[in-house]
Design a protein around this motif. Structure first.
Motif, short mmCIF file in Angstrom:
data_model
loop_
_atom_site.label_atom_id
_atom_site.label_comp_id
_atom_site.label_asym_id
_atom_site.label_seq_id
_atom_site.Cartn_x
_atom_site.Cartn_y
_atom_site.Cartn_z
N ARG A 193 42.74 40.63 48.07
CA ARG A 193 42.75 41.98 48.64
C ARG A 193 44.16 42.58 48.62
NH1 ARG A 193 38.14 42.93 52.15
NH2 ARG A 193 36.39 42.05 51.01
N THR A 194 45.16 41.76 48.83
CA THR A 194 46.54 42.27 48.79
C THR A 194 46.86 42.84 47.42
OG1 THR A 194 47.20 40.66 50.47
CG2 THR A 194 48.96 41.66 49.17
N ASP A 195 46.41 42.18 46.36
CA ASP A 195 46.62 42.70 45.01
C ASP A 195 46.01 44.08 44.86
OD1 ASP A 195 47.86 40.28 44.11
OD2 ASP A 195 45.88 39.41 43.70
N LEU A 196 44.82 44.27 45.43
CA LEU A 196 44.12 45.54 45.31
C LEU A 196 44.86 46.65 46.07
CD1 LEU A 196 40.39 44.45 45.61
CD2 LEU A 196 41.85 44.59 43.58
N VAL A 197 45.39 46.33 47.24
CA VAL A 197 46.14 47.33 48.00
C VAL A 197 47.42 47.71 47.26
CG1 VAL A 197 47.41 47.73 50.16
CG2 VAL A 197 45.15 46.64 50.21
N ARG A 198 48.10 46.72 46.71
CA ARG A 198 49.31 47.02 45.92
C ARG A 198 48.98 47.89 44.72
NH1 ARG A 198 51.38 40.93 46.42
NH2 ARG A 198 52.67 41.17 48.27
N VAL A 246 33.94 44.49 48.50
CA VAL A 246 35.04 45.22 47.88
C VAL A 246 35.13 44.80 46.41
CG1 VAL A 246 37.57 45.32 47.85
CG2 VAL A 246 36.35 45.58 50.00
N ILE A 247 35.44 45.76 45.54
CA ILE A 247 35.59 45.44 44.11
C ILE A 247 36.97 45.84 43.62
CG2 ILE A 247 33.12 45.64 43.64
CD1 ILE A 247 33.73 48.40 42.33
N ALA A 248 37.43 45.12 42.62
CA ALA A 248 38.72 45.43 41.99
C ALA A 248 38.61 46.74 41.22
CB ALA A 248 39.14 44.30 41.05
N HIS A 249 39.70 47.45 41.12
CA HIS A 249 39.77 48.66 40.30
C HIS A 249 39.48 48.26 38.85
CE1 HIS A 249 42.46 49.33 43.72
NE2 HIS A 249 42.33 50.62 43.54
N GLY A 250 38.74 49.09 38.15
CA GLY A 250 38.46 48.82 36.75
C GLY A 250 39.73 48.73 35.91
N MET A 251 40.66 49.63 36.17
CA MET A 251 41.91 49.61 35.40
C MET A 251 42.76 48.39 35.74
SD MET A 251 41.53 52.10 33.39
CE MET A 251 43.12 52.47 32.69
N PHE A 252 42.67 47.89 36.95
CA PHE A 252 43.35 46.64 37.31
C PHE A 252 42.78 45.50 36.48
CE2 PHE A 252 43.47 42.69 39.71
CZ PHE A 252 44.80 42.59 40.09
N THR A 253 41.46 45.43 36.41
CA THR A 253 40.79 44.38 35.63
C THR A 253 41.19 44.49 34.16
OG1 THR A 253 38.94 44.43 37.18
CG2 THR A 253 38.53 43.41 35.03
N MET A 254 41.18 45.70 33.65
CA MET A 254 41.56 45.94 32.26
C MET A 254 43.01 45.48 32.00
SD MET A 254 41.31 49.65 30.48
CE MET A 254 41.67 49.92 28.75
N GLY A 286 47.73 55.15 42.90
CA GLY A 286 47.30 56.30 43.68
C GLY A 286 45.79 56.39 43.83
N ASP A 287 45.10 55.25 43.64
CA ASP A 287 43.64 55.22 43.75
C ASP A 287 43.26 54.51 45.03
OD1 ASP A 287 40.91 54.82 43.60
OD2 ASP A 287 40.94 53.98 41.58
N PHE A 288 43.05 55.26 46.10
CA PHE A 288 42.75 54.69 47.40
C PHE A 288 41.27 54.77 47.74
CE2 PHE A 288 47.25 55.81 47.54
CZ PHE A 288 47.79 54.59 47.93
N ASN A 289 40.42 54.77 46.74
CA ASN A 289 38.98 54.77 46.97
C ASN A 289 38.64 53.59 47.87
OD1 ASN A 289 36.14 54.39 46.73
ND2 ASN A 289 36.16 55.47 44.78
N PRO A 290 37.94 53.81 48.98
CA PRO A 290 37.67 52.73 49.93
C PRO A 290 36.82 51.59 49.36
CG PRO A 290 36.66 54.78 50.69
CD PRO A 290 37.46 55.11 49.48
N ILE A 291 36.16 51.76 48.24
CA ILE A 291 35.41 50.63 47.66
C ILE A 291 36.34 49.51 47.24
CG2 ILE A 291 33.45 52.05 46.93
CD1 ILE A 291 34.52 51.82 44.03
#
Length: 139
Positions: A22-27, A53-61, A33-38
């Protein structure tokens, strides 16, 4: 750094596993600048029909292409990269989180010392990226 002359279709890149918590996702949210609560609020994610909670798609990419950039030794050598998002990376708040396992294989030798690398990204036993393809210039 690999040399174009020594590469062949079917050659595998070193696979890697990337932990996600989760810390990675907050960072990432702060940087992108994507603070979507999902991506950080479990109650909200579940309310909208997600398992957690799911990881950002662009983070995964971005995690997936690290296999390529680490292999080639130069992030600027990636001249093209695209994916299709097939499944989300679910990141529980359990002290462990999730992981993304990434495998790469040379799919084609192209002109101008470029190669096409096909990537496979998995999390929790499911393919999370489809048609993950990078075109890379190698010396």
């Amino acid at each position: 750094m690999p040399r174009y002359e020594s590469l062949a279709v079917g050659d595998e890149l070193p696979s890697q596993t990337f932990p996600v918590n989760r810390t990675d996702l907050v960072r990432y949210a702060g940087a992108a600048g994507d603070f979507n609560p999902i991506h950080w609020n479990e109650r909200f994610a579940v309310q909208v029909g997600l398992p957690n909670v799911i990881a950002h798609g662009m983070f995964t990419m971005a995690q997936a292409v690290r296999v390529v950039t680490d292999w080639v030794g130069d992030p600027g050598a990636v001249v093209e990269y695209g994916v299709r998002f097939t499944k989300p990376v679910v990141v529980p708040d359990d002290g462990v989180g999730a992981s993304i396992e990434v495998f790469g294989k040379i799919a084609a030798l192209l002109e101008d010392n470029k190669v096409r690398v096909d990537l496979t990204a998995m999390s929790a036993g499911q393919k999370v990226l489809g048609r993950a393809i990078a075109v890379v210039r190698v010396p």
